[in-house]
Design an enzyme around this catalytic site. Sequence first.
Site, PDB file in Angstrom:
ATOM      1  N   TYR A 166      39.646 -26.775  -5.629  1.00 30.05           N
ATOM      2  CA  TYR A 166      40.568 -25.659  -5.408  1.00 30.05           C
ATOM      3  C   TYR A 166      41.803 -25.754  -6.289  1.00 30.05           C
ATOM      4  CZ  TYR A 166      43.055 -22.115  -2.638  1.00 30.05           C
ATOM      5  OH  TYR A 166      43.713 -20.989  -2.218  1.00 30.05           O
ATOM      6  N   SER A 205      35.015 -31.130  -2.999  1.00 31.71           N
ATOM      7  CA  SER A 205      35.901 -30.218  -2.285  1.00 31.71           C
ATOM      8  C   SER A 205      35.410 -28.777  -2.468  1.00 31.71           C
ATOM      9  CB  SER A 205      37.342 -30.422  -2.748  1.00 31.71           C
ATOM     10  OG  SER A 205      38.245 -29.755  -1.893  1.00 31.71           O
ATOM     11  N   GLN A 206      36.242 -27.885  -3.018  1.00 28.52           N
ATOM     12  CA  GLN A 206      35.758 -26.527  -3.273  1.00 28.52           C
ATOM     13  C   GLN A 206      34.486 -26.557  -4.115  1.00 28.52           C
ATOM     14  OE1 GLN A 206      38.096 -22.722  -4.653  1.00 28.52           O
ATOM     15  NE2 GLN A 206      37.466 -23.820  -6.494  1.00 28.52           N
ATOM     16  N   ASP A 256      39.890 -37.722   6.061  1.00 32.38           N
ATOM     17  CA  ASP A 256      40.154 -36.581   5.193  1.00 32.38           C
ATOM     18  C   ASP A 256      40.960 -35.526   5.958  1.00 32.38           C
ATOM     19  OD1 ASP A 256      40.089 -34.358   3.529  1.00 32.38           O
ATOM     20  OD2 ASP A 256      37.995 -34.622   2.978  1.00 32.38           O
ATOM     21  N   HIS A 301      40.858 -37.369   1.280  1.00 25.97           N
ATOM     22  CA  HIS A 301      40.094 -36.323   0.605  1.00 25.97           C
ATOM     23  C   HIS A 301      39.550 -36.776  -0.746  1.00 25.97           C
ATOM     24  CE1 HIS A 301      38.607 -32.337   0.144  1.00 25.97           C
ATOM     25  NE2 HIS A 301      39.390 -32.025  -0.881  1.00 25.97           N
TER      26      HIS A 301
END
Length: 326
Positions: free
Chosen positions: A93, A184-185, A272, A301
């Site tokens: 992101y 992640s994203q 996370d 994360h």
Amino acid sequence: MPLTDLDLDDLRTYRPDLTAPAGFDAFWADTLAGARAADGPVTARLRTDTRLTAFDVYDVRFPGWRGEPVAAWLILPRRTTEPLPVIVKYIGYSGGRALPGEHLLPPAAGYAHLVVDSRGQGHDTPDHGEGDGTQWAEGFMTRGIDAPENYYYRRLITDCVRALDALPHLPGTDPARAIVSGASQGGGLALAVAALAPGQVAALLSDVPFLCHFRRAVRITGDGPYPEIAKYLRWHSREKEEQTLATLDHFDGVHFAPRASAPALFSVGLMDPVCPPSTVFAAYHRYGGPAAIEVWNFADHGGGYGSTPLKQLDWLAEQGLAPKTA
């Protein structure tokens, strides 16, 4: 940093009862058909100014949402003479494809590497928006959230699928050995692509994936992008809560997961604060193909940080997807 969610024993049995919205498959079939009908050229320009003497770098453009050009880097081991398994990387992101020197580990291991820009988030692929242009909070999470047809992630996910369509037109890549990947994203986008283009995906690497189990994530997450949606609902909750969550259901990894079938390696960090472990396990448990998950007990994360690529390369070799040069 403490545990941010359920403990591991509870995560291993966490299987919420979740139903995809009516028309989910038709929505995505129509979306991708429209993008493919628009089409456009695929170009790959060899860069000669990178000083990366062990690699060939191509500046790529391919047609994405409504045929709009999407930027990517294609990085190959220098003097590639035969098509290589290709790792297609989607970005976390607020990031884009950045610079080629940031993506050298896969080609150093003998893979072709296609690094896909994120529209609007990177600098090389603009996002022109749709619908009423709703964007109440910072970032991209509420852009076009008034309806599934207008939501930002409809455009971004379409771009990501179309990256696979571009592979037959790119040098040095074997489309039959395409590995979709990201953290992640990027991990959430890779999961969506594995579901939407099952015949084009040989394996999935989904590292600490975002965009999973929205209905839980927006209620329990205090860090990262999910709070953008909570802020929006704080002011519009009474009239727009269910409408907003219904929009998000069309882009949720828990609904993509059962529709994917390629071998998959997930990862999760139990500390996370951005992608709660329960949201990752919810998608992992629903995955439609053979899947494993790497659990990082004390990770935030960042997951396994530098250990993650090594685990992934070993796993890809186990799947028969190691390049001959590795």
